[in-house]
Design a protein around this motif. Structure first.
Motif, mmCIF file in Angstrom:
data_model
loop_
_atom_site.group_PDB
_atom_site.id
_atom_site.type_symbol
_atom_site.label_atom_id
_atom_site.label_comp_id
_atom_site.label_asym_id
_atom_site.label_seq_id
_atom_site.Cartn_x
_atom_site.Cartn_y
_atom_site.Cartn_z
ATOM 1 N N LEU A 1 -89.882 -34.027 24.930
ATOM 2 C CA LEU A 1 -91.088 -33.232 25.185
ATOM 3 C C LEU A 1 -90.930 -31.796 24.721
ATOM 4 C CD1 LEU A 1 -91.670 -34.520 28.831
ATOM 5 C CD2 LEU A 1 -92.904 -35.251 26.785
ATOM 6 N N ARG A 2 -89.796 -31.478 24.175
ATOM 7 C CA ARG A 2 -89.465 -30.097 23.828
ATOM 8 C C ARG A 2 -90.309 -29.586 22.664
ATOM 9 N NH1 ARG A 2 -83.209 -28.093 23.676
ATOM 10 N NH2 ARG A 2 -83.607 -25.850 23.854
ATOM 11 N N SER A 3 -90.839 -28.376 22.827
ATOM 12 C CA SER A 3 -91.536 -27.698 21.727
ATOM 13 C C SER A 3 -91.258 -26.206 21.871
ATOM 14 C CB SER A 3 -93.047 -27.981 21.752
ATOM 15 O OG SER A 3 -93.624 -27.558 22.971
ATOM 16 N N ASP A 4 -90.187 -25.767 21.243
ATOM 17 C CA ASP A 4 -89.791 -24.360 21.288
ATOM 18 C C ASP A 4 -89.167 -23.991 19.947
ATOM 19 O OD1 ASP A 4 -87.300 -25.540 21.341
ATOM 20 O OD2 ASP A 4 -86.794 -24.894 23.372
ATOM 21 N N ALA A 5 -88.403 -22.908 19.927
ATOM 22 C CA ALA A 5 -87.847 -22.425 18.666
ATOM 23 C C ALA A 5 -86.907 -23.430 18.013
ATOM 24 C CB ALA A 5 -87.115 -21.098 18.896
#
Length: 384
Positions: A239-243
């Protein structure tokens, strides 16, 4: 989860060897002949001195080594035993070790030791989980557990760790305080891990593992924040959505959008129509400033050719929203204020960002929220 300390086994008892009693030669009647004395047997080595040296070298219980060394010196002086050098060495090494332990306590070395222990703990322990890990647990995400098996996020799993929160203080804060802190801190950190709130499935909720009183006594100070399905079933994919997962343009857009989301999330708590709109007017002014900052960030970024036109259209729409929030902030009459605020909400249309999102390859379906909430939209509901 509970950590049990296994005390070290009791070692042999070290004691000094007793000297054999000395019997002087008895003189025979008559003139005393001279009998030469043979060599005196060597004195025994003090066992406590040996123990002091061992503890001093190992340096894992420096206070014990120091005490044993002092005891050994007293026994040696009283009994005439050997081993003074070992006792002195034990005292010296133990004193040095005690000083090092003191420095470690003051500078946080014990915390580093605990983190190293966690890193080295077995893969099936909750203590081994780190940010970005996906895992399965025998009981899912409900109830008490101490086991969690890390698995690739592409496989089915019960949860995904999105943050580790350090609990302040030295005394165990109690379950109620830990629950409040865990909920607040985990929700605060969710948006940093899932920057694109539109990409988060509706059925995903926030969970956490908190230290137990037992693990606290051994140095556990971390709350593990977890994302998982609210129906208890497993899911696959991160689910990760970052740099770490976004490109520079996606990241720039989401950082600009978060400025407005954060301001909208500060909606005054009352939620009721009343004659005092001072707090609401102040909040509307903060939203106006947030819209202006979002526009500035969008204009400052160098967008790819296919994204420039949608961004320009978004900036134009945000300009109208800014004017609407400014009007609301400047309206003192309560009835007029509520009309201005409604107009501002309408101008802050989330659909304005869909074309930009599509051009950037981001999710294009706004999150669904509870329709019964009339004046208190969730953070991100009006994201543009």
């Amino acid at each position: 989860m509970r950590l049990v300390s296994i005390p070290p086994p009791v070692g042999p008892q070290f004691g000094g060897g007793a000297q054999p009693p000395y019997h002087p030669h008895q003189a025979a009647p008559g003139p005393a002949p001279y009998f030469p004395y043979g060599p005196r047997p060597p004195a025994a080595v003090n066992g406590v001195a040996i123990a002091a040296l061992v503890f001093g070298i190992l340096c894992f219980l420096p206070a014990v080594g120091l005490v044993l060394g002092v005891v050994a010196l007293l026994q040696i002086k009283r009994r005439g035993e050997r081993g003074k050098g070992m006792a002195v060495a034990g005292v010296t090494l133990s004193s040095l070790g005690l000083a090092l332990w003191t420095v470690a306590l003051v500078t946080g070395g014990v915390t580093a030791f605990w983190e190293g222990f966690r890193d080295g703990s077995r893969s099936g322990s909750v203590l081994a989980l780190r940010k970005g890990d996906c895992f399965t647990s025998p009981g899912g995400l409900e109830g008490w557990t101490s086991t969690a098996r890390k698995v690739p996020c592409a496989d089915e799993h019960d949860g995904e760790v999105f943050a580790l929160v350090t609990v302040p203080g030295t005394d165990f804060p109690g379950d109620d305080s830990l629950t409040e802190l865990s909920e607040d801190r985990c929700y605060e950190r969710q948006s940093a891990y899932v920057m694109d709130g539109w990409s988060l499935p509706e059925e995903i909720g926030v969970y956490y593992f908190a230290p137990s009183e037992g693990s606290w006594s051994f140095g556990d100070r971390s709350v593990t924040c977890v994302l998982g399905r609210e129906d208890g079933t497993r899911f696959s994919g991160s689910l990760r959505s970052d740099a770490t997962t976004l490109d520079a343009h996606q990241l720039a857009y989401l950082e600009a959008a978060e400025v407005l989301n954060a301001a909208l999330d500060e909606l005054p708590e009352s939620g009721y129509f009343d004659d005092d709109v001072s707090d609401d007017r102040e909040w509307a002014g903060q939203v106006e400033e947030a819209v202006a900052e979002q526009v500035r960030l969008l204009r400052a970024h160098a967008w790819p050719a296919g994204v420039r036109e949608p961004v320009d259209e978004l900036v134009a729409g945000l300009g109208e929203a800014r004017v609407a929030w400014g009007r609301a902030a400047g309206t003192a009459d309560p009835d007029a204020y509520w009309l201005r605020e409604e107009e501002a909400w309408e101008a802050t249309d989330p659909s304005l960002s869909i074309t930009v999102r599509e051009a950037l390859g981001l999710a294009t379906s706004p999150p669904a929220y509870d329709e019964e909430v009339e004046r208190e939209p969730e953070a991100g509901e009006m994201e543009v």
